[in-house]
Design a protein around this motif. Structure first.
Motif, PDB file in Angstrom:
ATOM      1  N   GLY A 122       0.832  -1.191   0.000  1.00 29.15           N
ATOM      2  CA  GLY A 122       0.000   0.000   0.000  1.00 29.15           C
ATOM      3  C   GLY A 122       0.867   1.242   0.000  1.00 29.15           C
ATOM      4  O   GLY A 122       2.066   1.198   0.281  1.00 29.15           O
ATOM      5  N   ARG A 123       0.230   2.364  -0.324  1.00 26.21           N
ATOM      6  CA  ARG A 123       0.965   3.624  -0.341  1.00 26.21           C
ATOM      7  C   ARG A 123      -0.006   4.771  -0.113  1.00 26.21           C
ATOM      8  O   ARG A 123      -1.136   4.754  -0.613  1.00 26.21           O
ATOM      9  CB  ARG A 123       1.705   3.809  -1.667  1.00 26.21           C
ATOM     10  N   ALA A 124       0.432   5.761   0.669  1.00 29.18           N
ATOM     11  CA  ALA A 124      -0.331   6.984   0.879  1.00 29.18           C
ATOM     12  C   ALA A 124       0.522   8.160   0.429  1.00 29.18           C
ATOM     13  O   ALA A 124       1.708   8.237   0.774  1.00 29.18           O
ATOM     14  CB  ALA A 124      -0.718   7.141   2.348  1.00 29.18           C
ATOM     15  N   THR A 125      -0.074   9.070  -0.337  1.00 25.58           N
ATOM     16  CA  THR A 125       0.668  10.190  -0.919  1.00 25.58           C
ATOM     17  C   THR A 125      -0.043  11.501  -0.611  1.00 25.58           C
ATOM     18  O   THR A 125      -1.242  11.640  -0.835  1.00 25.58           O
ATOM     19  CB  THR A 125       0.772  10.037  -2.449  1.00 25.58           C
ATOM     20  N   LEU A 126       0.707  12.454  -0.073  1.00 24.85           N
ATOM     21  CA  LEU A 126       0.238  13.820   0.105  1.00 24.85           C
ATOM     22  C   LEU A 126       0.910  14.707  -0.935  1.00 24.85           C
ATOM     23  O   LEU A 126       2.121  14.566  -1.175  1.00 24.85           O
ATOM     24  CB  LEU A 126       0.576  14.341   1.505  1.00 24.85           C
ATOM     25  N   TYR A 127       0.160  15.612  -1.559  1.00 23.85           N
ATOM     26  CA  TYR A 127       0.772  16.424  -2.608  1.00 23.85           C
ATOM     27  C   TYR A 127       0.138  17.812  -2.645  1.00 23.85           C
ATOM     28  O   TYR A 127      -0.946  18.050  -2.131  1.00 23.85           O
ATOM     29  CB  TYR A 127       0.621  15.753  -3.971  1.00 23.85           C
ATOM     30  N   ARG A 128       0.839  18.722  -3.306  1.00 23.12           N
ATOM     31  CA  ARG A 128       0.310  20.035  -3.655  1.00 23.12           C
ATOM     32  C   ARG A 128       0.764  20.351  -5.077  1.00 23.12           C
ATOM     33  O   ARG A 128       1.940  20.193  -5.421  1.00 23.12           O
ATOM     34  CB  ARG A 128       0.795  21.116  -2.693  1.00 23.12           C
ATOM     35  N   LEU A 129      -0.179  20.808  -5.891  1.00 20.83           N
ATOM     36  CA  LEU A 129       0.107  21.202  -7.273  1.00 20.83           C
ATOM     37  C   LEU A 129      -0.414  22.618  -7.478  1.00 20.83           C
ATOM     38  O   LEU A 129      -1.605  22.882  -7.280  1.00 20.83           O
ATOM     39  CB  LEU A 129      -0.561  20.249  -8.266  1.00 20.83           C
ATOM     40  N   THR A 130       0.471  23.529  -7.868  1.00 19.42           N
ATOM     41  CA  THR A 130       0.109  24.917  -8.108  1.00 19.42           C
ATOM     42  C   THR A 130       0.359  25.258  -9.575  1.00 19.42           C
ATOM     43  O   THR A 130       1.434  24.954 -10.109  1.00 19.42           O
ATOM     44  CB  THR A 130       0.928  25.869  -7.221  1.00 19.42           C
ATOM     45  N   VAL A 131      -0.623  25.859 -10.221  1.00 24.97           N
ATOM     46  CA  VAL A 131      -0.502  26.259 -11.625  1.00 24.97           C
ATOM     47  C   VAL A 131      -0.630  27.772 -11.703  1.00 24.97           C
ATOM     48  O   VAL A 131      -1.611  28.345 -11.228  1.00 24.97           O
ATOM     49  CB  VAL A 131      -1.586  25.593 -12.500  1.00 24.97           C
ATOM     50  N   ASP A 132       0.371  28.415 -12.300  1.00 24.77           N
ATOM     51  CA  ASP A 132       0.374  29.869 -12.482  1.00 24.77           C
ATOM     52  C   ASP A 132       0.112  30.227 -13.937  1.00 24.77           C
ATOM     53  O   ASP A 132       0.434  29.451 -14.852  1.00 24.77           O
ATOM     54  CB  ASP A 132       1.718  30.461 -12.045  1.00 24.77           C
ATOM     55  N   ASP A 133      -0.443  31.422 -14.128  1.00 22.96           N
ATOM     56  CA  ASP A 133      -0.723  31.938 -15.474  1.00 22.96           C
ATOM     57  C   ASP A 133      -1.638  31.012 -16.252  1.00 22.96           C
ATOM     58  O   ASP A 133      -1.491  30.860 -17.478  1.00 22.96           O
ATOM     59  CB  ASP A 133       0.573  32.165 -16.260  1.00 22.96           C
ATOM     60  N   GLN A 134      -2.576  30.376 -15.554  1.00 25.31           N
ATOM     61  CA  GLN A 134      -3.490  29.476 -16.255  1.00 25.31           C
ATOM     62  C   GLN A 134      -4.302  30.265 -17.282  1.00 25.31           C
ATOM     63  O   GLN A 134      -4.814  31.335 -16.998  1.00 25.31           O
ATOM     64  CB  GLN A 134      -4.421  28.777 -15.270  1.00 25.31           C
ATOM     65  N   ILE A 135      -4.407  29.682 -18.476  1.00 31.49           N
ATOM     66  CA  ILE A 135      -5.128  30.331 -19.566  1.00 31.49           C
ATOM     67  C   ILE A 135      -6.607  29.974 -19.474  1.00 31.49           C
ATOM     68  O   ILE A 135      -6.964  28.798 -19.410  1.00 31.49           O
ATOM     69  CB  ILE A 135      -4.553  29.902 -20.930  1.00 31.49           C
ATOM     70  N   ILE A 136      -7.457  30.982 -19.462  1.00 33.46           N
ATOM     71  CA  ILE A 136      -8.893  30.752 -19.437  1.00 33.46           C
ATOM     72  C   ILE A 136      -9.559  31.619 -20.500  1.00 33.46           C
ATOM     73  O   ILE A 136      -8.982  32.598 -20.986  1.00 33.46           O
ATOM     74  CB  ILE A 136      -9.521  31.040 -18.058  1.00 33.46           C
ATOM     75  N   TYR A 137     -10.757  31.237 -20.866  1.00 32.03           N
ATOM     76  CA  TYR A 137     -11.550  31.986 -21.836  1.00 32.03           C
ATOM     77  C   TYR A 137     -12.340  33.045 -21.081  1.00 32.03           C
ATOM     78  O   TYR A 137     -13.117  32.734 -20.171  1.00 32.03           O
ATOM     79  CB  TYR A 137     -12.486  31.040 -22.579  1.00 32.03           C
TER      80      TYR A 137
END
Length: 615
Positions: free
Chosen positions: A455-470
């Motif tokens: 088994g495995r447990a994973t903690l993470y953080r993902l940050t996205v800058d300058d995301q392009i949106i309509y």
């Protein structure tokens, strides 16, 4: 429904906690080899690679998965966004990242659709009939693969065939499925061809419960050609060609209400991808020289018809080597990728990127593994971007492995965004910048000494800058793409597997995903906060089967909230003899009414029976 989700989550957690006591009480022992992932450029052990998973052919058959979307939803942290069953556009979001930020590879060939708004891949017609294994790398992987890999990478590997294999299945909604494969394979050469066909009358894409009785059919044909030839012990040529053609009836948003409802809309899609590669041992290194290509044409027939065409060509050189008594493994190389697209508006665009990369793994001891990668991508239109990733794995003791990773990623604007398709403004459109990302994760894994439990447990953080949106300005009615968003996803992924004895095995997965827009704190659309699955499998001398239960919590969607659901699938087979097997599967076992995307229907209880032949 919320109560059902909560009870399901509690049940999954309780079962996971009970695994050690239950499994250890079984008398049998088993020897499970270490699983290796290859999409990391340097082959790596999954247990020591943060964010890595492998779905093998045995698992695909055990689950009775027909299309990729059928099994990818069981990967923790990955959500499938499907606008209607049987051919509805199906895209994935990894760790909350929007579609287009997951790179998809087929035999190493990038197959993301350059002409799609976000550059995302449509999984709706991607059949698994010729797939040998699926590798999933979660988290920023741009240091390995460049643009489009902010959320992660999904890599499919097709199989070689030795002999004759055939499969036929029929079931609900007048569904017919067939496959025929022929091939020869030995150590020096291999050549195979496979043809697969899927045809169904389907259900209404717009939910039937909302008064939409019209069935929307779907048909898909996939042909795969694969070959390999060892010219000398030091030189091998291999390659593959995959062609897929799909036709799906869809529903639209007719006047005067412009709400999703039955229409005569339909979409056709034809995609071809392939590669040719030379593997050569020279100068103390293992070299790979490859050329890969893909092209796609999509046509939508509706009140607002459209035609999109796109192609991609990639040239790649990679060299692998080892040093320090094989404690150091490394790979480096260069790539050139060119894409072009033609949109229904008449706009066309060509984009290109030149890249160099390197990755190395060092094992200073049997317990410690250190990995680092660095890549520079120079785009023709948006400048250069350097990305990196470092990870470490430590075998603490007693089967515990502590691992972690930090990495950066980037994504160049898609062709549709670059030409500002469907944009209207009296002012010049904003100059777009590549989106960038940073991800960090830490994982704790454990495996019993006999390999019966892991088994495995994973903690993470993902940050996205300058995301392009309509952007649509309700005051001026201007509309355009712009880099104005910043998103952050915090998450927990828990997964485990246990061999229970007496032929039974249990696989569990759970994900908590808190994906938000940093500007106002709102949740990102179409990302459930809670999701999980449990599969109880059984393998006997002639009979085998699997029961899979999936649960998703509520998720914000365009126009409201899509309610959570719990659904179950049952799959089984009877091996009549070495050549013949009878298969059966029941989907949505409890006949649950649910939606994966708000407003779009999913099938009720449905059953299918088939036969597999192998000579």
């Amino acid at each position: 429904m919320k109560r059902s989700i909560l009870l399901s989550t509690v049940a999954l957690s309780a079962a996971f906690l009970a695994l050690p006591a239950f499994a250890q009480s079984q008398p049998e022992a088993t020897d499970v080899p270490e699983v290796v992932v290859t999409a990391t450029r340097i082959p790596a052990i999954v247990a020591r690679t943060p964010g890595a998973r492998v779905i093998d052919a045995l698992t695909i058959h055990q689950r009775g998965a027909v299309f990729a979307a059928d099994i990818l939803a069981d990967v923790p942290g990955l959500s499938v966004v499907r606008a209607g069953a049987f051919g509805g556009v199906a895209q994935v979001r990894m760790r909350g990242a929007t579609p287009g930020k997951t790179l998809v590879l087929v035999d190493g060939v990038p197959v993301n659709d350059p002409a799609e708004v976000n550059g995302a891949f449509d999984f709706s017609g991607f059949a698994l009939s010729d797939v040998e294994r699926i590798e999933v790398l979660s988290g920023p992987q741009s240091s390995l693969w460049g643009s489009d890999a902010i959320g992660g990478v999904i890599a499919f590997t097709t199989r070689e065939i030795d002999g004759v294999a055939a499969e036929a299945e029929a079931g609900s909604y007048d569904t017919l499925r067939g496959r025929l494969a022929l091939g020869v394979a030995d150590q020096r050469r291999a050549l195979s061809v496979q043809v697969a066909r899927f045809d169904t009358d389907g259900i209404s894409a717009a939910d039937e419960a909302d008064g939409n009785p019209e069935a929307d059919g779907f048909e898909n044909t996939t042909i795969t050609l694969k070959g390999r030839y060892a010219v000398t012990p030091a030189a091998t040529l291999d390659g593959s060609l995959r062609w897929s053609d799909s036709r799906a009836d869809t529903d639209g948003f007719p006047a005067p209400t412009f709400a999703l409802a039955d229409t005569l809309d339909r979409q056709t899609s034809e995609q071809t991808s392939g590669f040719a590669r030379l593997r050569l041992d020279a100068f103390g290194l293992a070299h790979q020289f490859s050329v890969s290509a893909m092209e796609i044409e999509r046509e939508t027939i509706s009140a607002f018809p459209s035609v999109f065409e796109a192609d991609r060509l990639a040239l790649r050189w990679q060299a692998d080597g080892t040093a320090l008594d094989q404690r150091l493994a490394y790979a480096f190389g260069a790539e050139r990728e060119d894409t072009s697209g033609s949109l229904s508006s008449g706009l066309t665009e060509e984009m290109g990127t030149s890249s160099i990369f390197g990755v190395a793994r060092f094992e200073p001891s049997d317990r410690l593994t250190l990995t680092a990668g660095l890549r520079h991508d120079e785009t023709d239109d948006y400048g250069g971007e350097t990305t990196g990733r470092v990870s470490a794995a430590l075998d603490v003791a007693g089967g515990l492995i502590l691992s972690g990773a930090w990495g950066t990623g980037f994504k160049a604007p898609s062709i549709s965004q670059a030409v500002c398709d469907f944009c209207f403004s009296s002012q010049p459109f904003p100059r777009l910048r590549p989106e960038t990302a940073e991800g960090v994760e830490v994982a704790l894994g454990w495996a019993s000494s006999d390999g019966r439990i892991e088994g495995r447990a994973t903690l993470y953080r993902l940050t996205v800058d300058d995301q392009i949106i309509y952007v649509f300005d309700t005051t001026t009615f201007d509309s355009f793409y712009d880099n104005i968003d910043r998103t952050r996803t915090d998450g927990l992924e828990v997964e485990g597997r246990a061999v229970l004895g007496a032929g039974f095995d249990l696989t569990l997965a759970y994900a908590w995903t808190d994906a938000r827009d940093e500007a106002d704190g709102s949740r990102l659309l179409r990302v459930p906060e809670h999701s999980g699955s449990a599969t109880l499998g059984w393998t006997g001398e002639r009979f085998s089967g699997a029961l899979t239960v999936r649960a998703e919590g509520d998720q914000d969607d365009s126009g409201g909230v899509r309610e959570g659901f719990v659904t179950a699938n049952l799959n089984g087979s009877w091996q009549v003899n070495n050549q013949v097997a009878i298969t059966a599967r029941i989907e949505n076992l409890a006949d649950e009414h649910y939606q994966q995307v708000l407003g779009y229907g999913e099938p009720g209880r449905s059953a299918y029976v088939g036969v597999r032949l192998r000579y």
